[in-house]
Design an enzyme around this catalytic site. Structure first.
Site, PDB file in Angstrom:
ATOM      1  N   ASP A  28      14.470  10.294  30.094  1.00  0.00           N
ATOM      2  CA  ASP A  28      13.202   9.643  29.758  1.00  0.00           C
ATOM      3  C   ASP A  28      13.038   9.329  28.283  1.00  0.00           C
ATOM      4  O   ASP A  28      11.986   8.797  27.893  1.00  0.00           O
ATOM      5  CB  ASP A  28      12.026  10.519  30.213  1.00  0.00           C
ATOM      6  N   ASP A  52      17.869  14.960  33.207  1.00  0.00           N
ATOM      7  CA  ASP A  52      17.070  15.664  32.225  1.00  0.00           C
ATOM      8  C   ASP A  52      15.975  16.418  32.993  1.00  0.00           C
ATOM      9  O   ASP A  52      15.728  16.143  34.169  1.00  0.00           O
ATOM     10  CB  ASP A  52      16.462  14.650  31.250  1.00  0.00           C
ATOM     11  N   ASP A 110      12.524  18.018  31.336  1.00  0.00           N
ATOM     12  CA  ASP A 110      11.166  17.745  30.870  1.00  0.00           C
ATOM     13  C   ASP A 110      10.899  16.246  30.790  1.00  0.00           C
ATOM     14  O   ASP A 110      11.623  15.519  30.096  1.00  0.00           O
ATOM     15  CB  ASP A 110      10.946  18.360  29.487  1.00  0.00           C
TER      16      ASP A 110
END
Length: 220
Positions: free
Chosen positions: A169, A7, A9
């Protein structure tokens, strides 16, 4: 080929400051002032533009989902105009990427940020060439947590989806890995990091120096 998909961001980079700034640009244009706080609202920032607009509008009267839709192009434009003032790569992230590549892994990115913005940001940070693929929110007809988003990132990196994992996240990343039937590693140092253990990933990551070892344990 074994493949690690990241990922963007909140995983590779902390982009929250520039995202919050873009949202506040929209709110100021409506004479609402800065409705979001760069620290307190960082976790919402990493959920995307619409999430930030919804949160900001929830703090004033008279605004709703129609205003979110109306302001979404404006927030994208504001972000594109000032995409890297506050954004930083997390410590050790690129060292871990290069270590994985040296160990024979393909690496790529699957993000729900629009592909053009992700491309611009990665180029600005000087790291786009390190990744064999980049799949954004608008690259395919589907996006995370649809497993095809992950699978296509793996394929474009030259890898085998059956021998891959996802580093992320959020719950969206965890759901993507579950739907794809692959392991997930969730970082604990992003704005939402304190809660990721409750998502029951195959591993959590506190320091990027540990990622090559964790990856080897999970997919060989």
């Amino acid at each position: 080929m074994r493949t690690v998909i990241f990922d963007l961001d909140g995983t590779l980079a902390d982009t929250s400051g520039d995202l919050i700034a873009a949202a506040n640009t929209c709110f100021r244009a409506l004479d609402l002032g800065d409705l979001l706080d760069p620290v307190a609202d960082a976790a919402t920032a990493l959920r995307g533009g619409r999430a930030m607009l919804r949160l900001g509008f929830s703090r004033v009267d008279g605004f709703g989902e129609a205003d979110v839709d109306a302001q979404y192009p404006a927030i994208l434009a504001a972000y594109a105009a000032d995409i890297d003032t506050h954004t930083v790569l997390y410590p050790g992230a690129m060292d871990a990427v290069e270590a994985l590549k040296s160990d024979g892994y393909a690496v790529g990115i699957a993000t729900n940020k629009p592909e053009g913005l992700a491309e611009t940001l990665l180029q600005s940070l000087g790291v786009r060439s390190a990744f064999g693929s980049l799949i954004g929110a608008d690259t395919l007809p589907v996006r995370k947590p649809d497993p095809e988003h992950h699978f296509e990132a793996v394929r474009r990196a030259g890898g085998d989806p059956r021998r891959s994992l996802l580093v992320g996240d959020t719950a969206t990343d965890r759901d993507t890995s579950r739907n794809a039937g692959v392991p997930s590693v969730l970082v604990t140092f992003g704005p939402g990091g304190g809660d990721v253990a409750a998502l029951a990933p195959e591993a959590t990551l506190q320091d990027y120096a540990d990622l090559p070892r964790i990856v080897a344990e999970l997919i060989g």
